[in-house]
Write a protein that holds these residues in place. Structure first.
Motif, PDB file in Angstrom:
ATOM      1  N   ASN A  49      17.760  -1.533  10.654  1.00 24.87           N
ATOM      2  CA  ASN A  49      17.644  -2.230  11.932  1.00 24.87           C
ATOM      3  C   ASN A  49      17.199  -3.670  11.660  1.00 24.87           C
ATOM      4  O   ASN A  49      16.034  -3.919  11.347  1.00 24.87           O
ATOM      5  N   LYS A 179      21.346  14.440  15.624  1.00 25.01           N
ATOM      6  CA  LYS A 179      22.692  14.609  16.184  1.00 25.01           C
ATOM      7  C   LYS A 179      22.832  15.886  17.008  1.00 25.01           C
ATOM      8  O   LYS A 179      23.351  15.860  18.130  1.00 25.01           O
ATOM      9  N   ASP A 224      19.040   0.639  18.272  1.00 28.86           N
ATOM     10  CA  ASP A 224      19.539   1.081  19.578  1.00 28.86           C
ATOM     11  C   ASP A 224      20.572   2.178  19.361  1.00 28.86           C
ATOM     12  O   ASP A 224      21.384   2.117  18.448  1.00 28.86           O
ATOM     13  N   GLY A 225      20.565   3.145  20.230  1.00 29.26           N
ATOM     14  CA  GLY A 225      21.444   4.289  20.067  1.00 29.26           C
ATOM     15  C   GLY A 225      20.661   5.453  19.507  1.00 29.26           C
ATOM     16  O   GLY A 225      20.630   6.535  20.095  1.00 29.26           O
ATOM     17  N   LEU A 226      20.011   5.228  18.366  1.00 31.55           N
ATOM     18  CA  LEU A 226      19.131   6.255  17.814  1.00 31.55           C
ATOM     19  C   LEU A 226      17.830   6.319  18.607  1.00 31.55           C
ATOM     20  O   LEU A 226      17.330   7.400  18.927  1.00 31.55           O
ATOM     21  N   LYS A 227      17.293   5.166  18.923  1.00 30.36           N
ATOM     22  CA  LYS A 227      16.020   5.114  19.631  1.00 30.36           C
ATOM     23  C   LYS A 227      16.090   5.878  20.941  1.00 30.36           C
ATOM     24  O   LYS A 227      15.154   6.582  21.329  1.00 30.36           O
ATOM     25  N   GLU A 228      17.207   5.752  21.646  1.00 32.15           N
ATOM     26  CA  GLU A 228      17.365   6.402  22.938  1.00 32.15           C
ATOM     27  C   GLU A 228      17.383   7.920  22.808  1.00 32.15           C
ATOM     28  O   GLU A 228      17.150   8.622  23.789  1.00 32.15           O
ATOM     29  N   ARG A 229      17.648   8.424  21.618  1.00 33.38           N
ATOM     30  CA  ARG A 229      17.631   9.871  21.407  1.00 33.38           C
ATOM     31  C   ARG A 229      16.195  10.406  21.366  1.00 33.38           C
ATOM     32  O   ARG A 229      15.969  11.598  21.553  1.00 33.38           O
TER      33      ARG A 229
END
Length: 231
Positions: A49, A179, A224-229
């Motif tokens: 990141n 995932k 971002d993308g991973l954090k939202e998980r």
């Protein structure tokens, strides 16, 4: 220059560099496989990141030691490396270790934190084992079963994802759980479970985990993308 002097100079340069980093997380794990591999996944994702390059430092150590030996090793590491402004996380399982030793880690961490504030010691235990934290990615689970049942549960889940079985030395643990599981719900479930054990000792809080506290701290720096998980 002698090898020892070269080593000392290199070490001093590293100390000076790390002292410029705003956020430092040093993770000391009981095991040498499962926990280090899992948290290495966070480390790699954070390092990828660009927003937090040269701002966040994550370092993972697999010790192969249990309970109090983990925090003693962490304390020695802090002293030897003259660490400042760092969070020290001890990741360990209850397994079959004595209740007194398991409870003593949190007590010792609190004692260290009362002596100074520059370096803070945190605990991320699991009772009975970290596999309980992994299960919470898929289900709300409260049965106080032997840890072999947790692994049997994960064997079945992982086989559904195309893996032969759950393996403790799987370097893809972070990716698989992110995932196929629901990290955000896992955090919520872990928090809910801990509230049910308010007033209990660590050893008597079973099954339960505090691994989500470390995960939540690290998730702040995921791309971002991973954090939202997670959050």
């Amino acid at each position: 220059m002698s090898p020892s002097k070269h080593h000392n100079r290199k070490r001093q340069r590293k100390i000076e560099y790390l002292n410029t980093i705003d956020k430092k997380y040093y993770i000391f794990c009981e095991g040498k496989q499962t926990e280090p591999l899992y948290f290495q996944g966070f480390k790699k994702a954070i390092e990828n990141n660009p927003m937090y390059k040269n701002v966040v430092h994550v370092e993972v150590h697999g010790l192969g030691s249990e309970t109090l030996r983990i925090i003693y090793a962490a304390e020695k590491f802090v002293f030897d490396n003259k660490l400042k402004k760092a969070e020290i996380w001890c990741v360990y399982d209850k397994d079959s270790f004595p209740e007194r030793d398991f409870n003593a880690v949190s007590e010792y961490a609190e004692a260290l934190n009362q002596r100074q504030t520059d370096v803070q010691y945190r605990v991320a235990w699991s009772n009975q084992c970290i596999e309980y934290w992994f299960i919470l990615h898929f289900d709300w689970y409260t049965a106080d079963n032997d840890r072999k049942y947790y692994r049997a549960y994960l064997h079945k889940k992982f086989s559904n994802f195309g893996y032969r079985r759950y393996e403790k030395d799987n370097s893809e643990l972070f990716d698989i759980l992110t995932k196929y599981g629901d990290p955000k719900k896992a955090i919520q479930r872990a928090e809910r479970r801990l509230k049910e054990f308010e007033g209990y000792t660590d050893a008597n809080s079973v099954p339960a985990t505090k691994v989500h506290l470390l995960v939540t701290a690290l998730a702040e720096y995921l791309p971002d993308g991973l954090k939202e998980r997670y959050l």
